[in-house]
Design a protein around this motif. Structure first.
Motif, PDB file in Angstrom:
ATOM      1  N   LEU A 169     -26.386   5.545 -36.099  1.00  0.00           N
ATOM      2  CA  LEU A 169     -26.909   6.830 -36.536  1.00  0.00           C
ATOM      3  C   LEU A 169     -25.826   7.884 -36.677  1.00  0.00           C
ATOM      4  CD1 LEU A 169     -29.966   6.927 -34.120  1.00  0.00           C
ATOM      5  CD2 LEU A 169     -30.093   6.606 -36.602  1.00  0.00           C
ATOM      6  N   GLU A 170     -24.784   7.774 -35.849  1.00  0.00           N
ATOM      7  CA  GLU A 170     -23.802   8.857 -35.759  1.00  0.00           C
ATOM      8  C   GLU A 170     -22.502   8.311 -35.162  1.00  0.00           C
ATOM      9  OE1 GLU A 170     -23.362  13.043 -33.217  1.00  0.00           O
ATOM     10  OE2 GLU A 170     -25.327  12.095 -33.448  1.00  0.00           O
ATOM     11  N   GLY A 171     -21.354   8.798 -35.666  1.00  0.00           N
ATOM     12  CA  GLY A 171     -20.065   8.495 -35.059  1.00  0.00           C
ATOM     13  C   GLY A 171     -19.491   7.153 -35.480  1.00  0.00           C
ATOM     14  N   LYS A 172     -18.507   6.681 -34.701  1.00  0.00           N
ATOM     15  CA  LYS A 172     -17.854   5.402 -34.974  1.00  0.00           C
ATOM     16  C   LYS A 172     -17.405   4.796 -33.650  1.00  0.00           C
ATOM     17  CE  LYS A 172     -13.193   7.284 -35.635  1.00  0.00           C
ATOM     18  NZ  LYS A 172     -11.997   7.289 -36.500  1.00  0.00           N
ATOM     19  N   ALA A 173     -17.110   3.489 -33.697  1.00  0.00           N
ATOM     20  CA  ALA A 173     -16.688   2.765 -32.495  1.00  0.00           C
ATOM     21  C   ALA A 173     -16.111   1.424 -32.919  1.00  0.00           C
ATOM     22  CB  ALA A 173     -17.864   2.554 -31.549  1.00  0.00           C
ATOM     23  N   VAL A 174     -15.562   0.705 -31.948  1.00  0.00           N
ATOM     24  CA  VAL A 174     -15.262  -0.713 -32.150  1.00  0.00           C
ATOM     25  C   VAL A 174     -16.259  -1.492 -31.315  1.00  0.00           C
ATOM     26  CG1 VAL A 174     -12.852  -0.532 -32.832  1.00  0.00           C
ATOM     27  CG2 VAL A 174     -13.438  -0.566 -30.406  1.00  0.00           C
ATOM     28  N   TYR A 175     -16.850  -2.506 -31.929  1.00  0.00           N
ATOM     29  CA  TYR A 175     -17.903  -3.280 -31.285  1.00  0.00           C
ATOM     30  C   TYR A 175     -17.459  -4.727 -31.160  1.00  0.00           C
ATOM     31  CZ  TYR A 175     -22.644  -2.669 -29.591  1.00  0.00           C
ATOM     32  OH  TYR A 175     -23.743  -2.487 -28.773  1.00  0.00           O
ATOM     33  N   ARG A 176     -17.618  -5.281 -29.965  1.00  0.00           N
ATOM     34  CA  ARG A 176     -17.316  -6.692 -29.741  1.00  0.00           C
ATOM     35  C   ARG A 176     -18.531  -7.514 -30.159  1.00  0.00           C
ATOM     36  NH1 ARG A 176     -15.217 -10.193 -25.586  1.00  0.00           N
ATOM     37  NH2 ARG A 176     -15.899 -12.304 -26.181  1.00  0.00           N
ATOM     38  N   LEU A 177     -18.351  -8.401 -31.119  1.00  0.00           N
ATOM     39  CA  LEU A 177     -19.394  -9.278 -31.615  1.00  0.00           C
ATOM     40  C   LEU A 177     -18.876 -10.707 -31.550  1.00  0.00           C
ATOM     41  CD1 LEU A 177     -20.415  -7.147 -34.728  1.00  0.00           C
ATOM     42  CD2 LEU A 177     -21.698  -7.351 -32.591  1.00  0.00           C
ATOM     43  N   ASN A 178     -19.439 -11.504 -30.647  1.00  0.00           N
ATOM     44  CA  ASN A 178     -18.962 -12.851 -30.389  1.00  0.00           C
ATOM     45  C   ASN A 178     -17.479 -12.798 -30.005  1.00  0.00           C
ATOM     46  OD1 ASN A 178     -19.250 -15.579 -30.037  1.00  0.00           O
ATOM     47  ND2 ASN A 178     -19.222 -16.121 -32.200  1.00  0.00           N
ATOM     48  N   GLN A 179     -16.579 -13.330 -30.806  1.00  0.00           N
ATOM     49  CA  GLN A 179     -15.153 -13.321 -30.469  1.00  0.00           C
ATOM     50  C   GLN A 179     -14.380 -12.218 -31.194  1.00  0.00           C
ATOM     51  OE1 GLN A 179     -14.008 -17.323 -31.523  1.00  0.00           O
ATOM     52  NE2 GLN A 179     -14.780 -18.179 -29.608  1.00  0.00           N
ATOM     53  N   ASP A 180     -15.059 -11.373 -31.938  1.00  0.00           N
ATOM     54  CA  ASP A 180     -14.391 -10.412 -32.818  1.00  0.00           C
ATOM     55  C   ASP A 180     -14.642  -8.976 -32.368  1.00  0.00           C
ATOM     56  OD1 ASP A 180     -13.768 -12.629 -34.525  1.00  0.00           O
ATOM     57  OD2 ASP A 180     -15.801 -12.470 -35.359  1.00  0.00           O
ATOM     58  N   TRP A 181     -13.633  -8.132 -32.543  1.00  0.00           N
ATOM     59  CA  TRP A 181     -13.797  -6.679 -32.429  1.00  0.00           C
ATOM     60  C   TRP A 181     -13.904  -6.126 -33.848  1.00  0.00           C
ATOM     61  CZ3 TRP A 181     -14.813  -3.832 -28.210  1.00  0.00           C
ATOM     62  CH2 TRP A 181     -14.568  -4.392 -26.962  1.00  0.00           C
TER      63      TRP A 181
END
Length: 278
Positions: free
Chosen positions: A219-231
């Motif tokens: 909805l808002e902003g940004k981030a790095v998300y860990r999904l399985n083995q990937d950022w």
């Protein structure tokens, strides 16, 4: 509580001079649908909906996430539906990210503005209309309700996230909070659609690995998300779709807070036969 703003797609089409490279990906464990994918050419339409188009973000897929669908609906002024849901077993959540809609639930009229949230049990008589001068955009999350003998159906309700106090996660000093629209101990509900907020620097400090499927719309902003083995870098307008047991974590680097709308299936026994009806 301060007012909130949410990202909503407006469609359009990229020019022939733009690069093809994008962040869209679909893997065996997760999918990322970035905001740049939500163009005019990938919209859909539904029976009995006037002046309406939608982006389908998730639908049940064998061998992937199987419990829910999620749409971003765009209803033009004067548009809407008198017969919005044809599946009598489908429950739904509506969350308004832009504009204003009139929702009639079992004969009672509700006006949902930005941040408005509605839970609609299966078999409910409801209608929706946009009588505002601008287009309205809202998420529609749908799931087949899993009835349990001795547990009553949940009741319909309408609220706004502005009226709900977020709950801090323990030990985070408010850096990670969740806006919960349903009590987690209420066994009538077999899905939760919440809003999760991270302040800059907030993290999910371990790789969550669990049975719940997820749809996450930023909805808002940004981030790095860990999904399985990937950022993976994500920002407002992106959608992440996670199957059960996909490891996940998050780091919100800022400069502003990071917020997403989160779906998960809850409170029911696991089916012991593959492809058993829900």
């Amino acid at each position: 509580m301060s007012s909130n703003t949410y990202y909503a797609p407006h469609g359009g089409h990229p020019s022939q001079t733009e690069l093809l490279t994008d962040r869209a990906m679909f893997t065996e464990a997760y999918a990322v649908i970035p905001k740049g994918v939500m163009r005019d050419i990938v919209t859909s339409h539904l029976p009995f909906w006037d002046k309406t188009r939608l982006w389908v973000l998730a639908r049940p897929l064998t061998g992937f996430a199987e419990t829910f669908s999620q749409y971003i609906m765009e209803v033009a002024p004067g548009g809407g539906s008198e017969k919005p849901e044809q599946d009598p077993n489908a429950e739904g959540v509506l969350f308004v990210v832009e504009g204003e809609i009139e929702l009639t639930l079992q004969g009672t009229l509700h006006v949902l503005k930005t941040g408005g949230y509605a839970f609609i049990p299966p078999g409910t008589n409801w209608q929706l209309r946009n009588r505002h001068k601008d287009a309205a955009r809202f998420h529609w999350v749908r799931k087949h309700y899993e009835a349990v003998d001795g547990v009553p159906l949940p009741e319909a309700f309408v609220t706004n996230e502005q009226d709900i106090e977020p709950i801090p996660m323990p030990g985070t000093e408010g850096r990670w909070v969740t806006t919960r629209f349903v009590d987690t101990s209420d066994m009538r509900h077999d899905m939760h659609v919440n809003i999760v907020t991270f302040q800059p620097g907030g993290v999910i400090p371990f790789a969550e690995t669990h049975v719940m499927e997820h749809g996450l719309y930023v909805l808002e902003g940004k981030a790095v998300y860990r999904l399985n083995q990937d950022w993976v870098e994500v920002e407002a307008g992106d959608f992440m779709w996670l199957r059960a047991f996909c490891p996940q974590a998050c780091y919100a680097g800022g400069p502003s807070r990071f917020r997403y709308l989160l779906y998960k299936d809850v409170n029911r026994h696991m089916k012991l036969t593959l492809n058993a009806p829900r």
